[in-house]
Write an enzyme that holds these catalytic residues in place. Structure first.
Site, PDB file in Angstrom:
ATOM      1  N   GLY A  73       0.766  -1.413  -0.043  1.00 20.83           N
ATOM      2  CA  GLY A  73      -0.049  -0.028  -0.149  1.00 20.83           C
ATOM      3  C   GLY A  73       1.042   1.397   0.091  1.00 20.83           C
TER       4      GLY A  73
ATOM      5  CG  MET B 240       8.392   1.586   1.808  1.00 15.96           C
ATOM      6  SD  MET B 240       8.706   0.433   2.909  1.00 15.96           S
ATOM      7  CE  MET B 240       9.836   0.858   3.925  1.00 15.96           C
TER       8      MET B 240
ATOM      9  CG  ASN C 123      10.883   4.504   1.197  1.00 17.41           C
ATOM     10  OD1 ASN C 123      11.350   3.599   1.477  1.00 17.41           O
ATOM     11  ND2 ASN C 123       9.943   4.826   0.268  1.00 17.41           N
TER      12      ASN C 123
ATOM     13  CG  HIS D 243       0.578   2.581   8.734  1.00 15.58           C
ATOM     14  ND1 HIS D 243       0.212   1.918   9.757  1.00 15.58           N
ATOM     15  CD2 HIS D 243       1.890   2.390   8.041  1.00 15.58           C
ATOM     16  CE1 HIS D 243       1.202   0.747   9.687  1.00 15.58           C
ATOM     17  NE2 HIS D 243       2.028   1.177   8.917  1.00 15.58           N
ATOM     18  CD  GLU D 244       3.265   3.904   5.015  1.00 14.39           C
ATOM     19  OE1 GLU D 244       4.467   3.526   5.182  1.00 14.39           O
ATOM     20  OE2 GLU D 244       2.575   3.021   4.944  1.00 14.39           O
TER      21      GLU D 244
ATOM     22  CG  HIS E 188       6.130   3.171   9.556  1.00 22.02           C
ATOM     23  ND1 HIS E 188       6.428   2.247  10.704  1.00 22.02           N
ATOM     24  CD2 HIS E 188       5.345   2.684   8.817  1.00 22.02           C
ATOM     25  CE1 HIS E 188       5.676   1.109  10.421  1.00 22.02           C
ATOM     26  NE2 HIS E 188       5.232   1.520   9.086  1.00 22.02           N
TER      27      HIS E 188
ATOM     28  CD  GLU F 258       5.030  -2.283   9.167  1.00 24.66           C
ATOM     29  OE1 GLU F 258       3.895  -1.564   9.551  1.00 24.66           O
ATOM     30  OE2 GLU F 258       5.918  -1.827   8.694  1.00 24.66           O
TER      31      GLU F 258
HETATM   32  N1  ARG Z   1       6.496  -0.944   5.749  1.00 26.95           N
HETATM   33  C1  ARG Z   1       5.399  -0.768   4.843  1.00 26.95           C
HETATM   34  C2  ARG Z   1       4.391  -0.351   5.641  1.00 26.95           C
HETATM   35  O1  ARG Z   1       3.729  -0.927   6.457  1.00 26.95           O
HETATM   36  C3  ARG Z   1       4.964  -2.196   4.344  1.00 26.95           C
HETATM   37  C4  ARG Z   1       6.002  -2.689   3.129  1.00 26.95           C
HETATM   38  C5  ARG Z   1       5.500  -3.845   2.549  1.00 26.95           C
HETATM   39  N2  ARG Z   1       6.361  -4.362   1.554  1.00 26.95           N
HETATM   40  C6  ARG Z   1       6.704  -5.578   1.472  1.00 26.95           C
HETATM   41  N3  ARG Z   1       7.740  -5.966   0.448  1.00 26.95           N
HETATM   42  N4  ARG Z   1       6.117  -6.487   1.935  1.00 26.95           N
HETATM   43  O2  ARG Z   1       3.902   0.911   5.639  1.00 26.95           O
HETATM   44 ZN    ZN Z   2       3.687   0.016   8.249  1.00 27.26          ZN
END
Ligand code: ARG
Ligand code: ZN
Length: 853
Positions: free
Chosen positions: A268, A270, A272, A304-305, A308, A327
C-alpha cells in the site's frame, strides 16, 4: 513426500548475530538509465575492537547486479581477491578501518518484481523493504546496519524531478542533456528505508510549523493526470504531524517531507525516510473518484507512514522476526489517530471485524505464526495480518492493562532509550515494564504463542445471597501442534446493567491464569453482563447470552463495540439456531432492528454500521463445515424479510439522508442495500447511479446492481467502464466486482483474461482480478476444482513476474482443510502441481508448503 522439494530452507531467529562493524558516510552516486543504471557506492567500514584480522564481511547482492569494480582504500581489487557465495559478495580485509567502493549496474526496465529500482510509467521508483536494496547494489541489506547517506542522482533532463531521502543539498546541470541532485539524510538508517524517485512529476505543497516554530516543507508528488487528486493526502499529512506532536510529543525531524504516488507498487505504501511512497490506490482521493471509505483509508495510510518516522525509522527493528515492533505499534498509532480524526467508535469496530474475518481464520489455519516467529521460510511472508493487526492488538493490550498514562510513560521511555537503535519487541516490553513494574511477566507470551485464545465465561446469579458469580477460563491450543499453551494476561472490560438498562458498574479484570472466578455482592436483581467491551483482548469470547440479554445490550450499551457486538451476536444466534424456522429468525432480527430506525437520526454513521451484516467469511469461520450455499440462502431470506417489513422506514431513511455528507451517505446506502432486495425498488439503484455526483453513491449503486443481478446491470457496467477507463484504480474497482458476482462462470473468466484492461504486471490489477475471484466464496463452492485450477495457473504466471504479489494471492488455498471431499483431494493435487513448477519462487513455495504440512 512424493517428490523432492526445491530450496526448502528456513531462517531462524536464534541465528541472529549482531554486526561486528560500523558503517559511516555512505555516498551513493546513481546514474539513472532505463536499461543500464550505474550505482557507485562508497562507505567507511570500521571493525569493532574485539575483532581480529583477517576480517571477513558478506555483502548482500542478487542476480540482478552486474559488478563493474571494487576498490578498497582506492585500490582496485583483482577478481581473485573476492568471492561470491550465493549472490553474496565476500571480502576478506586486513585492516580495521577501510573505505570500500563498489560500482555495479542494474537494468530497471527488466525489474518486474518491483523490488529495488524499477520503472513505472517510464519513471524511476524504488522499493526496498525488506530486502530490495540487494537488487540495487552490494551492501549490508539488514535492518540493524545503519548509516548516514548522501545520494547523488544523475539523470536525463526528461526526468525533471529527482528525489531521495532527507534534505536537498544541491542541484544543477550535469551535462547538456543531464542534471543532478544531491540529497543528504542526517539520520542513520537501514537500507530498507532508502528510496529514490526520478521522473516527470508534478507536486502540490504546504508547510507544517513545528512547536519550536521551525517549518517543514511538505509536498505531494504525482503524475500530472493525478495531481489534482492529492490535496486530501497533503491535508492528512498535516493532521498526522500535529496529532503525533499532541498525543506523543513526537515532532518531525526533517525540513523536507515528501509523499509520492506511484501506479505500480507491491504494497500500500512505504515509510522511506522523508520520502514516503504510496500506491496510487492509497493516496489519491477526490469525491468524484474515491468513495468515503477510500477517503478514510487514505487518511489512515498517510498517517501510518508518517508515524513510522518514529516507530520504525528512528527506532527500527533488529531483525525481520521483530517486524511487529514497528508494524504493530504503527498500526496502533494509526488507529488512535483515526479514532480521534473520524468517529470515536467506528474504526474500532471495523478493526475488530477485520481481525476476526481475516486474522482469526489465518491464525487457526496452516499459515499461523507467532507475532514474533522463531523461524520463517521467507521474510516476505511475515507481512501478514498477524504481524500488523494482531501486533496492534498487543500494543492495545499494554494500554488497556496499564491505562493511558502508564502506557504513555512506557512509550516515552521506549523512545528515549532506543532512539537511533535497532530494537526488539522484548525491548519494547522492557521499557513498558520499567515504567510499570506491575506489568505481568507473562505478557511477552502474546508475542511467542500463535493462535487465538478462547475465553469461556459463565455467570450464576444467586437471588438469596444477592450475589453474581462470573467465571472466566482461557485456553489456547497451538493451531499446528495442538499442544495446550500457557495462560496469557487477558484484560476483560465488562459492565453490569440492571434489567432497566442502567449501568451498575464498569470495570476491567485481567485474567492471568487458566481459570478464575469473580464474585459480586449486593446485586439486588438479576443483572445483564456485557463482556469484552471495546474488544479489550484479541480472543474468541464464548459466552452464551440469552436473547433477552442481547436485546438489553442493543438498547442500552454505551460502549460502541459492545452495542454493535450485541446485535451481531443476536444475528449469529438466530442464523445458527437449530430450532427456529427461517421466518421466526427473520422476525427476531427485525425486532432488534426496529429501534434503530430512530437512532439513525442521532448517529447515522454508527447506525449504518449497526445495520451492516458481517461478511460471509466471518459466518463461515463460525460454521463447523463451511456451507456458503446454505448461508447465502439463509441470509437472503433474512435480508429480504427485513427489507420487506421495513420498506417504508428504509424509503424514509433513503429520502431523508440525501444531503451531501459522509454520514448521510453511509445510512442512505444501507437503506438502498435493503431496498435493492425488493424488485419494485430496484429503479432506485439505476436512478442513484445516473444522478450521483460522487463516487460513494456510484459505487454502491453499481455493487447492488451486480449483487442483485438487475436487468440494467450490463448497461451500468459498460457505462462505468467507458467513463473511468483512464483511471486505473477505478477500473480495479470495476474488476473487483467479481468478488461478489454470484453468477461468475468459467466463461466470464475467459472474457476477463481477454479484456484489454487485464494486466498481471500491475499488482493492483492482479489483486483486483485474481484476488477478488479468490475471495468469491460462492463461486469457489459452486464451480469448485476448475476455478481453483484457474487461480493456481494465474498465480504461477504472476509468480514469474512478481513473486511478492503471487504469494499473497494464495488465500483461497489456505482454506484447504475446511473444504469438503472430493474437492479437498483435488485442490491438494492442484497445490502439489504448483509446487512442482520448475521456476517457482521461494515466497510462493514457502506458503504452499505450509498449507500442505
Ligand atoms: N512498511 C510498509 C508499511 O507497513 C509495508 C512494506 C511492505 N513491503 C513488502 N515488500 N512486503 O507501511
Ligand atoms: Zn507499516
Amino acid at each position: 513426500m512424493p517428490f523432492s522439494y526445491k530450496n526448502d530452507h528456513q531462517i531462524y531467529r536464534s541465528d541472529y548475530q549482531a554486526p561486528h562493524f560500523k558503517v559511516h558516510n555512505y555516498e551513493l552516486t546513481i546514474t539513472l538509465d532505463p536499461t543500464q543504471t550505474q550505482i557507485a557506492g562508497k562507505f567507511e567500514l570500521q571493525f569493532n575492537d574485539t575483532c581480529q584480522a583477517p576480517f571477513e564481511i558478506k555483502l548482500h547482492g542478487s542476480n540482478e547486479l552486474v559488478l563493474t569494480q571494487i576498490f578498497i582504500d582506492e585500490k582496485p581489487l583483482d577478481p581473485s581477491e573476492y568471492i561470491f557465495d550465493n549472490n553474496h559478495l565476500v571480502l576478506i580485509l586486513s585492516q580495521k578501518n577501510n573505505v570500500i567502493e563498489i560500482i555495479n549496474t542494474i537494468d530497471p526496465s527488466s525489474n518486474t518484481a518491483l523490488s529495488g529500482i524499477y520503472l513505472s510509467n517510464e519513471m524511476f521508483f524504488s522499493d526496498c523493504e525488506p530486502q530490495g536494496f540487494r537488487n540495487i547494489t552490494y551492501f549490508f541489506d539488514r535492518p540493524d546496519v545503519m548509516t548516514n547517506y548522501r545520494v547523488k542522482l544523475i539523470a536525463d533532463k526528461k526526468y525533471p524531478v529527482l528525489l531521495s531521502n532527507g534534505n536537498l543539498i544541491e542541484e544543477g546541470e550535469y551535462s547538456q542533456t543531464a542534471h543532478y541532485a544531491i540529497w543528504e539524510d542526517p539520520f542513520f538508517k537501514p537500507t530498507y528505508l532508502f528510496a529514490i524517485v526520478a521522473g516527470d512529476l508534478e507536486y502540490i505543497e504546504d508547510t507544517h510549523i513545528r512547536p519550536d516554530g521551525k517549518p517543514v516543507r511538505l509536498r505531494v508528488y504525482a503524475d500530472k493526470k493525478d495531481i489534482h487528486r492529492c490535496q486530501f493526502s497533503l491535508d492528512s499529512l498535516k493532521k498526522a504531524m500535529k496529532w503525533d506532536e499532541e498525543r506523543f510529543n513526537l515532532v518531525c525531524d526533517l525540513d523536507y517531507y515528501n509523499l509520492v504516488a506511484v501506479d505500480d507498487f507491491n504494497s500500500g505504501a512505504m515509510e522511506n525516510k522523508g520520502l514516503n511512497l504510496f500506491n496510487t490506490s492509497c493516496i489519491l482521493a477526490t469525491p468524484e473518484t474515491a468513495t468515503d471509505n477510500e477517503f478514510n483509508f487514505v487518511e489512515a495510510v498517510v498517517g501510518h507512514e508518517y508515524f513510522h518516522n518514529w516507530t520504525g525509522n528512528r527506532i527500527t527493528c533488529q531483525d525481520w522476526f521483530n517486524l511487529s515492533l514497528k508494524e504493530g505499534l504503527t498500526v496502533f498509532r494509526e488507529q488512535e489517530f483515526i479514532s480521534q480524526e473520524q468517529h470515536p467508535g467506528i474504526r474500532r469496530i471495523e478493526d475488530v471485524n477485520f481481525l476476526r474475518t481475516y486474522q482469526f481464520p489465518y491464525d487457526q489455519g496452516p499459515l499461523s505464526h507467532a507475532v514474533r516467529p522463531d523461524a520463517v521460510g521467507s521474510i516476505e511472508n511475515i507481512y501478514t495480518t498477524t504481524t500488523y493487526e494482531k501486533g496492534a492488538e498487543i500494543i492495545r493490550l499494554y494500554q488497556t492493562i496499564l491505562g493511558k498514562e502508564g502506557f504513555d510513560k512506557g512509550f516515552q521511555r521506549y523512545i528515549k532509550e532506543f532512539d537511533g537503535m535497532a530494537a526488539t519487541v522484548d525491548d519494547f516490553y522492557q521499557a513498558m515494564k520499567s515504567e510499570n513494574p506491575r506489568l505481568f511477566d507473562s505478557f511477552p507470551l502474546w508475542y511467542s504463542q500463535r493462535g487465538t485464545p478462547i475465553l469461556k465465561a459463565a455467570t450464576h446469579y444467586d437471588a438469596d445471597k444477592k450475589e453474581l458469580r462470573l467465571s472466566l477460563k482461557q485456553s489456547l491450543y497451538d493451531p499446528i501442534s495442538k499442544a495446550l499453551q500457557n495462560p496469557m494476561p487477558i484484560p476483560v472490560k465488562y459492565a453490569l446493567f440492571s434489567q432497566k438498562g442502567e449501568i451498575l458498574l464498569e470495570e476491567t479484570f485481567t485474567l492471568t491464569t487458566h481459570e478464575q472466578c469473580l464474585v459480586f455482592h449486593n446485586i439486588e436483581e438479576l443483572p445483564v453482563i456485557s463482556l469484552l467491551r471495546d474488544f479489550s483482548a484479541p480472543v474468541v469470547l464464548d459466552y452464551d447470552y440469552s436473547l433477552a440479554e442481547l436485546k438489553t445490550l442493543i438498547a442500552y450499551e454505551t460502549d460502541y463495540f459492545a452495542k454493535w457486538e450485541a446485535l451481531q451476536n443476536l444475528v449469529i444466534k438466530v442464523v445458527f439456531s437449530q430450532e427456529l424456522s427461517k421466518t421466526q429468525m427473520a422476525h427476531l432480527i427485525a425486532d432488534a432492528f426496529e429501534p434503530l430506525f430512530e437512532f439513525a437520526y442521532q448517529d447515522p454513521a454508527f447506525c449504518a454500521l449497526l445495520l451492516t451484516f458481517a461478511d460471509d467469511g466471518y459466518y463461515l469461520g463460525l460454521m463447523e463445515t463451511e456451507n456458503i450455499l446454505s448461508l447465502r440462502h439463509t441470509r437472503e431470506k433474512i435480508e429480504t424479510h427485513i427489507a420487506t417489513r421495513f420498506k417504508e422506514e428504509w424509503l424514509k431513511l433513503y429520502h431523508d439522508f440525501q444531503d451531501d455528507h459522509v454520514d448521510s451517505r453511509a445510512i442512505k446506502n444501507i437503506a438502498l442495500q435493503f431496498l435493492s432486495f425488493l424488485p419494485e425498488c430496484q429503479a432506485l439503484i439505476t436512478e442513484q447511479y445516473k444522478t450521483a455526483t460522487n463516487m460513494t453513491d456510484i459505487s454502491w449503486a453499481l455493487k447492488y446492481a451486480v449483487w442483485q443481478d438487475i436487468p440494467q446491470k450490463e448497461a451500468m457496467i459498460q457505462d462505468y467502464y467507458e467513463k473511468y477507463q483512464d483511471y486505473s484504480t477505478l477500473i480495479d474497482r470495476w474488476f473487483g466486482l467479481q468478488e461478489r458476482n454470484p453468477h461468475l462462470t468459467m466463461e466470464t473468466l475467459d472474457k476477463i483474461v481477454n479484456h484489454p484492461g487485464f494486466n498481471r504486471q500491475n499488482p493492483n490489477r492482479a489483486r483486483a482480478i485474481v484476488g477478488a475471484i479468490g475471495r468469491n466464496r460462492y463461486a469457489l463452492a459452486k464451480i469448485g476444482t476448475p476455478l481453483y485450477q484457474w487461480i493456481a495457473n494465474e498465480i504461477l504466471i504472476i509468480d514469474a513476474i512478481n513473486s511478492v504479489t503471487a504469494a499473497r494471492l494464495i488465500t483461497p488455498f489456505t482454506k484447504l482443510a475446511r473444504l469438503p471431499n472430493p474437492l479437498q483431494t483435488e485442490v491438494t493435487a492442484i497445490i502439489n502441481g504448483m509446487m512442482k513448477a520448475p521456476n517457482i519462487s521461494n515466497n510462493l513455495f514457502d506458503q504452499l508448503k505450509r498449507i500442505l504440512q
